[in-house]
Design an enzyme around this catalytic site. Structure first.
Site, mmCIF file in Angstrom:
data_model
loop_
_atom_site.group_PDB
_atom_site.id
_atom_site.type_symbol
_atom_site.label_atom_id
_atom_site.label_comp_id
_atom_site.label_asym_id
_atom_site.label_seq_id
_atom_site.Cartn_x
_atom_site.Cartn_y
_atom_site.Cartn_z
ATOM 1 C CB VAL A 42 48.569 18.349 26.773
ATOM 2 C CG1 VAL A 42 49.349 19.553 27.225
ATOM 3 C CG2 VAL A 42 47.317 18.130 27.616
ATOM 4 C CE1 TYR A 43 43.438 16.147 27.482
ATOM 5 C CE2 TYR A 43 41.429 16.316 26.198
ATOM 6 C CZ TYR A 43 42.069 16.315 27.418
ATOM 7 O OH TYR A 43 41.331 16.462 28.575
#
Length: 346
Positions: free
Chosen positions: A61-62
């Site tokens: 998700v980064y």
């Protein structure tokens, strides 16, 4: 660089790891963290390796996967010199199987992470959140197969409660599946909740802590001052609501002591805050980030020296908060306290 054993495993990790949340720069949240491109990331990776920082942590998700892509490209041929830690479980899209820890999602998440990172294995794969909808046996048997396939080497979790982690450990032991050897947790001088349940569990079961946001979501930099507005350029202007809650009085009291100790030691406020964490039981590695080489150099200065006993005691006293139930009797009443000595004394 000091190295420590990660939980009840044979894996050795540096006491400082690098968090690649600043790599990529996609999206409102992670764009505010940083937007390091591949060229700048190569310089950061090279300096980390020179200093002995060989653990690099990221997540799918980064920056919508861009963090993994930039990290993989920056490592290039130096891949075998490092340990890569990544995570999955949080939503990566709107679909019904775009989140969680189902067999469907985990196998796809690992496959996609390997592709983005440009590698054939992940050294430490962590469940980024607890998924109440997926049976724990499905989760652990899937991880077992991924280990057998060679896609991942070690297993961990992040942001789990004590009972959630203990349940996974018990089921792993019952079936001979890989145990969690790491728990990536929030822990700082202004956020010590980890100590009440998760730290004793980690000590008893052999789970090493990888500390995220060790500077209290950017508040222990020395730039946030009592009675003053947030400094210009602080990511707190846009990200404060997404991070751990903090009591402003506690923050400023802690910063006062950090500044006093900075004057005594010639170190900076964040270096002292990070160094304190390296002294805490069960902490295997403190994950630090940096937008550029100057920030990285500051963080590297957090190790290689020691706070004295008086300084440690002052930091402990100013940052400590009343114990919640059921812990407070063990602090206040002799009969309870005799049954529960501090972890270091057991």
């Amino acid at each position: 660089m000091e190295h420590r054993t990660l939980g009840r495993s044979g894996l050795r990790v540096p006491v400082l790891g690098f968090g690649a949340g600043t790599f990529g720069g996609r999206g409102e949240l992670f764009g505010a963290w940083g937007s390091t491109d591949v060229a700048a990331a190569r310089d950061i990776v090279a300096r980390c390796l020179d200093a002995g920082v060989t653990l690099f942590d990221t997540a799918d998700v980064y920056s919508e996967g861009a963090s993994e892509e930039v990290l993989g490209a920056a490592l290039g041929r130096r891949r075998d010199e490092v340990l890569i830690s990544t995570k999955a479980a949080l939503p990566i899209g709107p679909g019904p199987n775009d989140a969680g820890t189902s067999r469907q999602h985990l196998r796809r998440a690992v496959h996609d992470a390997l592709r983005r990172l440009g590698t054939d294995h992940i050294d430490l794969f962590q469940l980024h959140a607890y998924d109440a909808f997926t049976p724990v046996d499905e989760v652990l048997s899937t991880l077992d197969q991924l280990v057998a396939d060679g896609a991942i080497r070690y297993v961990g979790v992040s942001n789990h409660s004590g009972w959630q982690l203990m349940r996974a450990l018990e089921r792993a032991d019952q079936h001979g599946w890989p145990r969690c050897v790491a728990h990536q947790v929030y822990y700082s001088l202004i956020g010590r909740d980890y100590e009440w349940d998760l730290m004793p569990l980690a000590a008893e079961e052999g789970v090493g802590a990888l500390v995220w946001s060790p500077l209290g979501w950017g508040r222990l930099t020395g730039r946030v001052r009592r009675g003053a507005p947030l400094p210009e350029g602080s990511r707190l202007h846009t990200t404060a609501a997404a991070g751990p809650p903090v009591d402003d009085q506690l923050l400023h009291d802690v910063v006062d002591v950090l500044e006093a100790i900075a004057g005594e030691t010639g170190r900076t406020v964040p270096q002292i805050a990070l160094n304190w964490l390296t002294t805490r039981p069960t902490v295997s590695s403190v994950i630090v980030g940096a937008r550029d080489l100057d920030q990285l150099e500051q963080n590297l200065g957090a190790v290689g020296w020691d706070l004295d006993d008086d300084q440690l005691a002052r930091l402990d006293a100013v940052s400590r908060r009343p114990a919640p139930y059921p812990h407070f009797p063990y602090e206040r009443q002799e009969g309870f306290a005799r049954l529960n000595p501090p972890i270091a004394a057991r």
